[in-house]
Design a protein around this motif. Structure first.
Motif, mmCIF file in Angstrom:
data_model
loop_
_atom_site.group_PDB
_atom_site.id
_atom_site.type_symbol
_atom_site.label_atom_id
_atom_site.label_comp_id
_atom_site.label_asym_id
_atom_site.label_seq_id
_atom_site.Cartn_x
_atom_site.Cartn_y
_atom_site.Cartn_z
ATOM 1 N N LEU A 182 41.722 87.500 6.229
ATOM 2 C CA LEU A 182 40.342 87.301 6.658
ATOM 3 C C LEU A 182 40.096 88.091 7.930
ATOM 4 C CD1 LEU A 182 40.128 83.380 6.490
ATOM 5 C CD2 LEU A 182 39.724 84.962 4.618
ATOM 6 N N GLN A 183 38.941 88.712 8.025
ATOM 7 C CA GLN A 183 38.456 89.235 9.300
ATOM 8 C C GLN A 183 37.116 88.602 9.578
ATOM 9 O OE1 GLN A 183 37.556 93.428 9.717
ATOM 10 N NE2 GLN A 183 37.837 93.343 11.936
ATOM 11 N N ILE A 184 36.967 88.047 10.775
ATOM 12 C CA ILE A 184 35.757 87.336 11.140
ATOM 13 C C ILE A 184 35.170 87.985 12.388
ATOM 14 C CG2 ILE A 184 34.813 85.118 11.906
ATOM 15 C CD1 ILE A 184 37.283 83.863 10.410
ATOM 16 N N ILE A 185 33.904 88.343 12.325
ATOM 17 C CA ILE A 185 33.174 88.878 13.468
ATOM 18 C C ILE A 185 32.100 87.856 13.824
ATOM 19 C CG2 ILE A 185 31.820 90.769 14.411
ATOM 20 C CD1 ILE A 185 34.577 91.668 13.659
ATOM 21 N N LEU A 186 32.222 87.251 14.997
ATOM 22 C CA LEU A 186 31.281 86.222 15.412
ATOM 23 C C LEU A 186 30.097 86.820 16.162
ATOM 24 C CD1 LEU A 186 33.869 83.563 16.559
ATOM 25 C CD2 LEU A 186 32.168 83.222 14.765
ATOM 26 N N ASP A 187 28.923 86.266 15.888
ATOM 27 C CA ASP A 187 27.727 86.642 16.637
ATOM 28 C C ASP A 187 27.833 86.124 18.062
ATOM 29 O OD1 ASP A 187 26.613 87.853 14.384
ATOM 30 O OD2 ASP A 187 25.586 86.006 13.759
ATOM 31 N N PRO A 188 27.044 86.689 18.990
ATOM 32 C CA PRO A 188 27.054 86.177 20.367
ATOM 33 C C PRO A 188 26.781 84.675 20.401
ATOM 34 C CG PRO A 188 25.864 88.244 20.268
ATOM 35 C CD PRO A 188 26.176 87.858 18.843
ATOM 36 N N VAL A 189 27.528 83.992 21.238
ATOM 37 C CA VAL A 189 27.411 82.537 21.368
ATOM 38 C C VAL A 189 26.245 82.211 22.274
ATOM 39 C CG1 VAL A 189 28.572 80.429 22.109
ATOM 40 C CG2 VAL A 189 29.873 82.247 21.007
ATOM 41 N N THR A 190 25.411 81.276 21.826
ATOM 42 C CA THR A 190 24.265 80.886 22.633
ATOM 43 C C THR A 190 24.404 79.454 23.110
ATOM 44 O OG1 THR A 190 23.033 80.226 20.646
ATOM 45 C CG2 THR A 190 22.737 82.478 21.451
ATOM 46 N N GLY A 222 31.189 83.609 26.497
ATOM 47 C CA GLY A 222 30.499 82.438 26.003
ATOM 48 C C GLY A 222 29.633 81.833 27.089
ATOM 49 N N LYS A 223 29.337 80.563 26.944
ATOM 50 C CA LYS A 223 28.536 79.886 27.965
ATOM 51 C C LYS A 223 29.262 79.902 29.307
ATOM 52 C CE LYS A 223 25.841 76.813 25.012
ATOM 53 N NZ LYS A 223 25.422 75.416 24.762
ATOM 54 N N ASP A 224 28.513 80.119 30.360
ATOM 55 C CA ASP A 224 29.062 80.151 31.721
ATOM 56 C C ASP A 224 30.102 81.251 31.891
ATOM 57 O OD1 ASP A 224 27.509 77.874 32.361
ATOM 58 O OD2 ASP A 224 29.061 76.555 31.544
ATOM 59 N N GLY A 225 30.065 82.280 31.034
ATOM 60 C CA GLY A 225 30.969 83.403 31.190
ATOM 61 C C GLY A 225 32.396 83.154 30.766
ATOM 62 N N VAL A 226 32.675 82.032 30.102
ATOM 63 C CA VAL A 226 34.031 81.713 29.655
ATOM 64 C C VAL A 226 34.321 82.479 28.370
ATOM 65 C CG1 VAL A 226 35.609 79.871 28.973
ATOM 66 C CG2 VAL A 226 33.866 79.452 30.714
ATOM 67 N N PRO A 227 35.532 83.085 28.221
ATOM 68 C CA PRO A 227 35.818 83.875 27.022
ATOM 69 C C PRO A 227 35.735 83.056 25.737
ATOM 70 C CG PRO A 227 37.442 84.330 28.740
ATOM 71 C CD PRO A 227 36.640 83.153 29.202
ATOM 72 N N MET A 228 35.135 83.669 24.724
ATOM 73 C CA MET A 228 35.085 83.121 23.376
ATOM 74 C C MET A 228 35.514 84.217 22.403
ATOM 75 S SD MET A 228 33.912 79.899 23.071
ATOM 76 C CE MET A 228 33.082 79.790 21.481
ATOM 77 N N PRO A 229 36.183 83.866 21.298
ATOM 78 C CA PRO A 229 36.573 84.901 20.324
ATOM 79 C C PRO A 229 35.361 85.652 19.774
ATOM 80 C CG PRO A 229 37.735 82.853 19.879
ATOM 81 C CD PRO A 229 36.677 82.532 20.900
ATOM 82 N N ALA A 278 42.009 80.926 29.554
ATOM 83 C CA ALA A 278 42.037 80.413 28.190
ATOM 84 C C ALA A 278 40.636 80.418 27.610
ATOM 85 C CB ALA A 278 42.612 79.003 28.182
ATOM 86 N N ALA A 279 40.570 80.266 26.297
ATOM 87 C CA ALA A 279 39.277 80.164 25.632
ATOM 88 C C ALA A 279 38.488 78.998 26.205
ATOM 89 C CB ALA A 279 39.485 79.985 24.134
ATOM 90 N N ALA A 280 37.191 79.022 25.949
ATOM 91 C CA ALA A 280 36.324 77.949 26.420
ATOM 92 C C ALA A 280 36.832 76.607 25.912
ATOM 93 C CB ALA A 280 34.899 78.189 25.935
ATOM 94 N N PRO A 281 36.580 75.521 26.645
ATOM 95 C CA PRO A 281 37.003 74.195 26.183
ATOM 96 C C PRO A 281 36.503 73.920 24.769
ATOM 97 C CG PRO A 281 36.193 74.078 28.427
ATOM 98 C CD PRO A 281 35.896 75.461 27.942
ATOM 99 N N TYR A 282 37.343 73.267 23.983
ATOM 100 C CA TYR A 282 37.012 72.991 22.582
ATOM 101 C C TYR A 282 35.807 72.068 22.499
ATOM 102 C CZ TYR A 282 37.529 71.856 17.680
ATOM 103 O OH TYR A 282 37.295 71.703 16.344
ATOM 104 N N ARG A 283 34.911 72.373 21.561
ATOM 105 C CA ARG A 283 33.704 71.566 21.358
ATOM 106 C C ARG A 283 33.715 70.982 19.953
ATOM 107 N NH1 ARG A 283 29.433 76.108 22.778
ATOM 108 N NH2 ARG A 283 27.945 74.583 21.985
ATOM 109 N N ASP A 284 33.571 69.663 19.843
ATOM 110 C CA ASP A 284 33.514 69.009 18.535
ATOM 111 C C ASP A 284 32.217 69.314 17.805
ATOM 112 O OD1 ASP A 284 36.022 67.660 18.478
ATOM 113 O OD2 ASP A 284 35.233 66.195 19.898
ATOM 114 N N THR A 285 31.163 69.581 18.557
ATOM 115 C CA THR A 285 29.873 69.920 17.976
ATOM 116 C C THR A 285 29.525 71.340 18.380
ATOM 117 O OG1 THR A 285 29.127 67.619 18.055
ATOM 118 C CG2 THR A 285 27.429 69.317 17.861
ATOM 119 N N ILE A 286 29.371 72.212 17.371
ATOM 120 C CA ILE A 286 29.096 73.620 17.664
ATOM 121 C C ILE A 286 28.467 74.273 16.448
ATOM 122 C CG2 ILE A 286 31.346 74.511 16.888
ATOM 123 C CD1 ILE A 286 31.278 76.371 19.375
ATOM 124 N N GLU A 287 27.627 75.250 16.698
ATOM 125 C CA GLU A 287 27.047 76.049 15.624
ATOM 126 C C GLU A 287 27.353 77.516 15.902
ATOM 127 O OE1 GLU A 287 22.965 75.232 14.873
ATOM 128 O OE2 GLU A 287 23.318 73.107 14.414
#
Length: 203
Positions: free
Chosen positions: A195-203, A170-177, A35-44
């Motif tokens: 909508l089409q959204i392309i996300l930058d690499p997650v840091t 994503g962080k720790d190699g967990v899949p992120m969209p 599954a996707a990485a655990p949901y984070r309430d705080t994220i940029e």
């Protein structure tokens, strides 16, 4: 007409070409069944967004960058032109939504979808994006949906068809969209929107 509407077709084509070149096939992401990485309430997050919409029976489109800053009780979104100029800033709290366009006084409302539709010509589904950007949604039955690279499509409770087209580590190699496509058919209460959204690499 807001300046964000007047982006040239040449810029649009270039941005779409850039979107295509950055997509990552889900099979290249380790843990494709996870599954996707655990949901984070705080994220940029940041990335690019392409919007295809209908207004007064006429098609329109816009593309550009965005910056998304989320914390408990508040979301801030900046919409950025291909020339790196901030075109609009959106702030959403439990009490109100505020949209400020470049060179204009802020507008406020209780409903961010209606506010952005009135100001920009298309509605930015901020409430949905809060989940979608991290690979989550509320499905048509009202249940929590957590996408995976192998189970990447869902119809949401509020009428969107979501496809998590490609993924990144994503962080720790967990899949992120990485590439998200959201489509909504026209109804009596809302316009057709994609909508089409392309996300930058997650840091």
């Amino acid at each position: 007409m807001p300046i964000i509407h007047r982006l040239s077709l040449l810029v649009l084509a270039a941005a779409l070409a850039g979107c295509a070149s950055t997509a990552t096939d889900s099979t290249s992401v380790p843990g494709a069944q996870a599954a996707a990485a655990p949901y984070r309430d705080t994220i940029e997050l940041s990335g690019r967004i392409q919007v295809n919409y209908q207004k007064d029976g006429q098609p329109g489109n816009v593309t550009g960058g965005f910056e998304w800053s989320q914390q408990p009780g508040q979301i801030d979104v900046s919409l950025i032109s291909p020339l790196k100029q901030t075109m609009a800033v959106i702030q959403v709290t439990p009490r109100q939504a505020t949209l400020t366009e470049a060179g204009r006084a802020p507008r406020t409302a209780g409903d961010i979808d209606a506010l952005t539709r009135q100001a920009l010509g298309w509605s930015l589904p901020v409430s949905g994006l809060r989940d979608w950007l991290q690979g989550y949604a509320t499905d048509a039955a009202g249940k929590r949906f957590a996408a995976t690279p192998a189970n990447n499509s869902v119809f949401t409770q509020d009428g969107w068809r979501l496809r998590f087209v490609s993924w990144q580590n994503g962080k720790d190699g967990v899949p992120m969209p990485k590439n998200i496509v959201a489509e909504r058919a026209a109804t009596a209460a809302s316009e057709e929107l994609a909508l089409q959204i392309i996300l930058d690499p997650v840091t």
